[in-house]
Design a protein around this motif. Structure first.
Motif, mmCIF file in Angstrom:
data_model
loop_
_atom_site.group_PDB
_atom_site.id
_atom_site.type_symbol
_atom_site.label_atom_id
_atom_site.label_comp_id
_atom_site.label_asym_id
_atom_site.label_seq_id
_atom_site.Cartn_x
_atom_site.Cartn_y
_atom_site.Cartn_z
ATOM 1 N N GLY A 21 0.785 -1.612 -0.223
ATOM 2 C CA GLY A 21 0.107 0.006 0.389
ATOM 3 C C GLY A 21 0.585 1.812 0.121
ATOM 4 O O GLY A 21 0.634 2.211 0.309
ATOM 5 N N VAL A 22 2.528 1.073 0.200
ATOM 6 C CA VAL A 22 2.680 2.454 -0.472
ATOM 7 C C VAL A 22 3.455 2.176 -1.907
ATOM 8 O O VAL A 22 4.620 1.745 -1.934
ATOM 9 C CB VAL A 22 3.450 2.379 0.813
ATOM 10 C CG1 VAL A 22 5.076 3.262 0.679
ATOM 11 C CG2 VAL A 22 3.647 2.404 2.017
ATOM 12 N N ILE A 23 4.122 3.799 -1.958
ATOM 13 C CA ILE A 23 4.169 4.182 -3.122
ATOM 14 C C ILE A 23 5.618 4.360 -3.222
ATOM 15 O O ILE A 23 5.538 5.550 -2.304
ATOM 16 C CB ILE A 23 3.691 5.156 -4.480
ATOM 17 C CG1 ILE A 23 1.927 4.147 -4.493
ATOM 18 C CG2 ILE A 23 4.059 5.359 -5.711
ATOM 19 C CD1 ILE A 23 0.914 4.989 -5.191
ATOM 20 N N SER A 24 6.590 4.367 -2.994
ATOM 21 C CA SER A 24 7.961 4.660 -3.227
ATOM 22 C C SER A 24 8.602 5.467 -4.403
ATOM 23 O O SER A 24 8.829 4.403 -5.542
ATOM 24 C CB SER A 24 8.839 3.611 -2.157
ATOM 25 O OG SER A 24 8.742 2.681 -3.050
ATOM 26 N N ARG A 25 9.237 6.102 -4.136
ATOM 27 C CA ARG A 25 10.157 7.121 -5.369
ATOM 28 C C ARG A 25 11.457 6.440 -4.429
ATOM 29 O O ARG A 25 11.648 8.064 -3.705
ATOM 30 C CB ARG A 25 9.961 7.895 -5.806
ATOM 31 C CG ARG A 25 8.451 7.949 -6.128
ATOM 32 C CD ARG A 25 8.046 9.848 -6.881
ATOM 33 N NE ARG A 25 8.117 9.751 -8.377
ATOM 34 C CZ ARG A 25 8.990 10.131 -8.409
ATOM 35 N NH1 ARG A 25 9.423 11.151 -7.462
ATOM 36 N NH2 ARG A 25 9.713 10.599 -9.224
#
Length: 460
Positions: free
Chosen positions: A65-69
């Motif tokens: 559930g986490v979008i990481s960049r």
């Protein structure tokens, strides 16, 4: 996340974590966080920042559930005014229709991810916030003698409240807000049941005059040059330069069906690079003109400065060769080096031509003897000037020290241009000098009247 970083990145020196909106240029939402890493000096680690970023990405992809960049820090953030989050590849979709631009943004994001050398593509516009829109039936409202303002004021007073008056006591002032109790305005059904009184005294429910519509409203609308924009951006990974990536992207865009009321414009680093190259080309042209005018004033001739300027095309041979051998892209720093070459590469030719003219003028040397003698006597000063400049630029060209790789292309261009212009100038400039003088002398002989030549010979 901090524990993962400390385990996978032993080169980290400091960690700064920010949770929620911090304001400033890039005010984020409360559901976002950022972690900035400060690494030890490059001389104390074996991995570069790009390599560390690539190693961290798989570990952060495991968070559900986490979008990481994850990206390596780079320059140009201040030049872009904080736009694009520091991504090197960026393009704007310009158009008024938000739904069309959002759909096109999704297509461009997929296209960007399919290009080799591009990673971490994203769209600047987030998913809209759910909202309810009240659409007023204007014809029915007008038939009952009401106006849109009457409907809006009634809804705002019932739900949001309206200030009726103020109560003052003991030097304190209290606002008296008139609105429905919370239990009467919790659901959309409660709102639609709000009674509306017409000028004739008839009371009708709100739902008979309006229609409720569920939709999504944008969290923010970005604008540039007074146009709505959606930004699609991504990072560059690997060894590909931004020019080749943009060229491939433009080829792919030709097969994309773009709505006529939308426009796709490359921005970010590519836009800055094109603008910078335009002004650098203008600077190069002005430098060539100014150098020529200064030499024309000093030599009091337009021919000899034109002859000396032939050393500039010779310098381009070394520039292309050194960029090819060192696998260096022709960037802004390299272009600055080319502009510097305009003033440096002509020095050797000036030294040679000036001494040849001095031998002819002051010592009576013939054309061929002056060229041979001048080339022999000026060989050592020319080589000394070139070698000192080349050796002085060698540490910069090798990229020694922190951040030296940014200036290395300029030094490499100067070294390659000086070496090629020096070696070829020693042979080509005398040859062109001899050819030009012979052509000029032949034309002068053709202009002389044959009948006058004997008399001129007796007089001389």
């Amino acid at each position: 996340a901090e524990e993962i970083i400390q385990a996978l990145v032993p080169e980290v020196e400091n960690i700064m974590t920010e949770v929620g909106s911090a304001g400033g240029w890039q005010s984020a939402s409360v559901h976002t966080a950022s972690i900035r890493l400060s690494l030890v000096p490059q001389s104390e680690r074996l991995r570069g920042s790009q390599e560390i970023a690539r190693a961290l990405q798989p570990a952060f992809d495991k968070f559900p559930g986490v979008i990481s960049r994850i990206r390596a820090g780079g320059g140009g953030f201040m030049m872009r005014g904080g736009q694009g989050g520091g991504d090197r590849l960026s393009l704007n979709i310009r158009g008024y229709d938000l739904s069309e631009s959002a759909a096109l943004g999704v297509q461009l994001k997929r296209l960007m991810e399919s290009i080799e050398g591009v990673s971490d593509a994203r769209i600047s516009r987030s998913a809209g916030r759910p909202e309810s829109r009240i659409l007023i039936d204007r014809d029915k409202v007008a038939t009952m003698g009401l106006s849109v303002s009457d409907i809006a004021t009634t809804i705002r007073t019932s739900v949001g409240g309206a200030t009726a008056t103020y109560f003052r006591e003991g030097g304190e002032e209290y606002q008296i807000l008139v609105r429905y109790q919370e239990k009467d305005r919790l659901s959309s059904e409660d709102v639609m049941a709000i009674p509306i009184q017409t000028p004739s005294g008839l009371v009708v429910p709100l739902q008979s005059l309006v229609r409720l519509e569920r939709s999504e409203g944008p969290l923010a609308i970005q604008r540039k040059d007074q146009q709505r924009i959606v930004t699609v951006s991504g990072n560059l990974s690997g060894t590909r330069d931004i020019g080749s990536i943009v060229g491939e992207f433009q080829e792919e865009l030709r097969s994309l069906n773009v709505p006529p009321d939308l426009a796709i414009v490359f921005s970010g680093e590519w836009e800055e690079q094109q603008e910078a190259f335009f002004y650098l080309q203008l600077s190069f042209l002005l430098a060539v003109i100014l150098v020529y005018l200064v030499m024309a004033a000093q030599f009091e001739s337009f021919r000899y400065p034109f002859l000396i300027m032939f050393s500039l095309p010779l310098a381009s041979i070394g520039v292309v060769l050194v960029l090819f051998l060192t696998d260096t892209s022709f960037n802004i720093q390299a272009f600055v080096g080319v502009i510097m070459l305009v003033g440096i590469a002509v020095n050797n030719a000036i030294v040679l031509v000036d001494y040849v003219l001095q031998l002819q003028r002051d010592h009576g040397f013939s054309l061929v003897d002056s060229l041979v003698t001048g080339g022999r006597r000026r060989l050592r000063p020319i080589l000394m000037t070139t070698l000192t400049t080349v050796l002085g630029l060698t540490p910069m060209a090798l990229g020694i020290g922190e951040g030296a790789e940014l200036q290395a292309p300029m030094a490499r261009v100067l070294i390659g241009g000086l070496i090629s212009s020096t070696l070829i100038t020693l042979f080509l400039v005398p040859t062109l000098f001899l050819t030009m003088e012979k052509v000029r002398f032949g034309r002068r002989q053709e202009k002389l009247d044959p009948a006058v030549e004997p008399a001129m010979g007796q007089t001389s």
